[in-house]
Write a protein that holds these residues in place. Structure first.
Motif, short mmCIF file in Angstrom:
data_model
loop_
_atom_site.label_atom_id
_atom_site.label_comp_id
_atom_site.label_asym_id
_atom_site.label_seq_id
_atom_site.Cartn_x
_atom_site.Cartn_y
_atom_site.Cartn_z
N LYS A 1 -14.83 34.84 109.52
CA LYS A 1 -14.58 35.98 110.40
C LYS A 1 -15.87 36.76 110.71
CE LYS A 1 -10.58 38.11 109.84
NZ LYS A 1 -9.40 38.80 109.26
N GLY A 2 -16.93 36.01 110.98
CA GLY A 2 -18.19 36.61 111.40
C GLY A 2 -19.07 37.12 110.28
N GLY B 1 -11.23 28.84 98.71
CA GLY B 1 -9.89 28.29 98.73
C GLY B 1 -9.17 28.67 100.01
N PHE B 2 -8.50 27.69 100.62
CA PHE B 2 -7.82 27.92 101.89
C PHE B 2 -6.48 27.20 101.84
CE2 PHE B 2 -8.49 27.73 106.80
CZ PHE B 2 -7.90 28.99 106.94
N PHE C 1 -7.53 25.79 110.55
CA PHE C 1 -6.07 25.72 110.45
C PHE C 1 -5.45 26.13 111.79
CE2 PHE C 1 -5.16 26.20 105.59
CZ PHE C 1 -5.66 24.93 105.41
N ASP C 2 -4.20 25.71 111.98
CA ASP C 2 -3.53 26.03 113.26
C ASP C 2 -2.80 27.37 113.22
OD1 ASP C 2 -1.52 25.30 111.52
OD2 ASP C 2 -0.49 23.96 112.92
N ARG C 3 -2.80 28.03 112.05
CA ARG C 3 -2.19 29.35 111.92
C ARG C 3 -3.03 30.20 110.97
NH1 ARG C 3 3.50 27.72 109.81
NH2 ARG C 3 2.38 25.75 109.49
N PRO C 4 -3.01 31.52 111.14
CA PRO C 4 -3.75 32.39 110.22
C PRO C 4 -3.25 32.21 108.79
CG PRO C 4 -3.10 33.61 112.17
CD PRO C 4 -2.39 32.28 112.25
N LEU D 1 -7.87 37.98 104.46
CA LEU D 1 -6.59 37.72 105.11
C LEU D 1 -6.76 37.18 106.53
CD1 LEU D 1 -4.63 40.94 104.01
CD2 LEU D 1 -4.62 38.68 102.93
N ASP D 2 -5.72 36.49 107.00
CA ASP D 2 -5.60 36.06 108.40
C ASP D 2 -6.81 35.28 108.90
OD1 ASP D 2 -3.11 37.38 108.58
OD2 ASP D 2 -4.11 39.27 109.02
#
Length: 286
Positions: free
Chosen positions: A120-121, A131-132, A260-263, A274-275
């Motif tokens: 996120k920048g 971890g994701f 990923f295709d969703r947050p 988050l997200d």
């Protein structure tokens, strides 16, 4: 006389880090100064007051180490740095075959030239893993439970509930050193600098944080339904999950991008973001 600066994290473990750190005094003949690591506002200022023969002892868990290595990312520290593991997971210590409350040991070589992750920048250094997936979800739920009085955090129970229905797998596009891979029903996709993360999970049994190549390992757990995943998942604590070739892939490289295709919640050495849709992990050699 040299001074031992004991940097402790009052949030580490069950909140008794300072009490545990005081036990070190029986091993230290030098002067001792305790420093609450959460109150250090400027590491350059703090490091600048140290004498050459002073040394640091970090008392806490993986989150404490993460806070320190990111706070000192642009500083050259000449003093010896030791670690006294007092956290709940202690994955870094475990990777080095050390146990909680073991005698302080030097870690200078392990906290230089660390890999980074862009999320996120923002860019962070990490010691153990990014971890994701369901692991990030577990950290998110754990953070929420800590805000409630008298609530105990049991990550294993959170993970089981997630596998049984609270967490839904994602589809993912993963690029390792420019080579793209597509996965469906991804439960977890961590990038590791060491073998362990998440409080004792040996996600990448062959990963070596001080290897000559200095590559990272990505473990992708994918493709299986909830019950099949629940059956395989416990093997991640001893590394036997990698035997399930249809569900588990290990990829190595210098730059790893996971989309990923969703947050989805993500965790960096236990610190939650988050997200998140995408992260990019890189070794210092990239």
């Amino acid at each position: 006389m040299a001074t031992a600066y004991i940097l402790y994290n009052p949030l580490s473990g069950n909140g008794d880090c300072l009490e545990n750190a005081r036990n070190l005094e029986v091993y230290i003949d030098d002067d001792v100064t305790y420093v609450d690591i959460t109150r250090i506002k400027s590491y350059p200022v703090f490091i600048n007051v140290l004498e050459p023969d002073d040394y640091l002892i970090l008392a806490g868990g993986d989150g404490t180490l993460n806070r320190f290595v990111n706070g000192t990312a642009d500083i050259s520290i000449q003093q010896e740095i030791l670690y006294f593991p007092t956290g709940t997971g202690n994955d870094f210590a475990c990777d080095l075959r050390r146990t909680a409350y073991t005698n302080p040991f030097p870690i200078n070589e392990f906290i230089t030239h660390l890999p980074t992750v862009e999320v996120k920048g923002k860019t962070y250094r990490f010691l153990n893993a990014v971890g994701f997936g369901i692991d990030g979800y577990c950290c998110q739920v754990g953070d929420e439970l800590r805000k409630q009085p008298d609530k105990k955090v049991n990550y294993t129970l959170i993970a089981v509930k997630g596998l049984l229905g609270k967490f839904n797998p994602r589809n993912a596009k993963i690029t390792v050193d420019g080579v793209e891979h597509t996965y469906h029903k991804v439960w977890i996709a961590p990038t590791l600098n060491g073998r362990y993360y998440g409080g004792g999970m040996m996600a990448a049994p062959e990963q070596n944080r001080l290897s000559e190549e200095r590559t990272l390992s990505l473990m992708v757990f994918h493709g299986a339904g909830r019950l099949r995943t629940l059956c395989i998942f416990p093997g991640i604590f001893n590394g036997t999950h990698v035997k399930h070739k249809k569900q588990v892939d290990i990829l190595t490289g210098y730059e790893i991008r996971v989309e990923f295709d969703r947050p989805t919640p993500l965790q960096i050495d236990g610190e939650t973001v988050l997200d998140v849709m995408t992260y990019v992990a890189r070794t210092h050699l990239y």
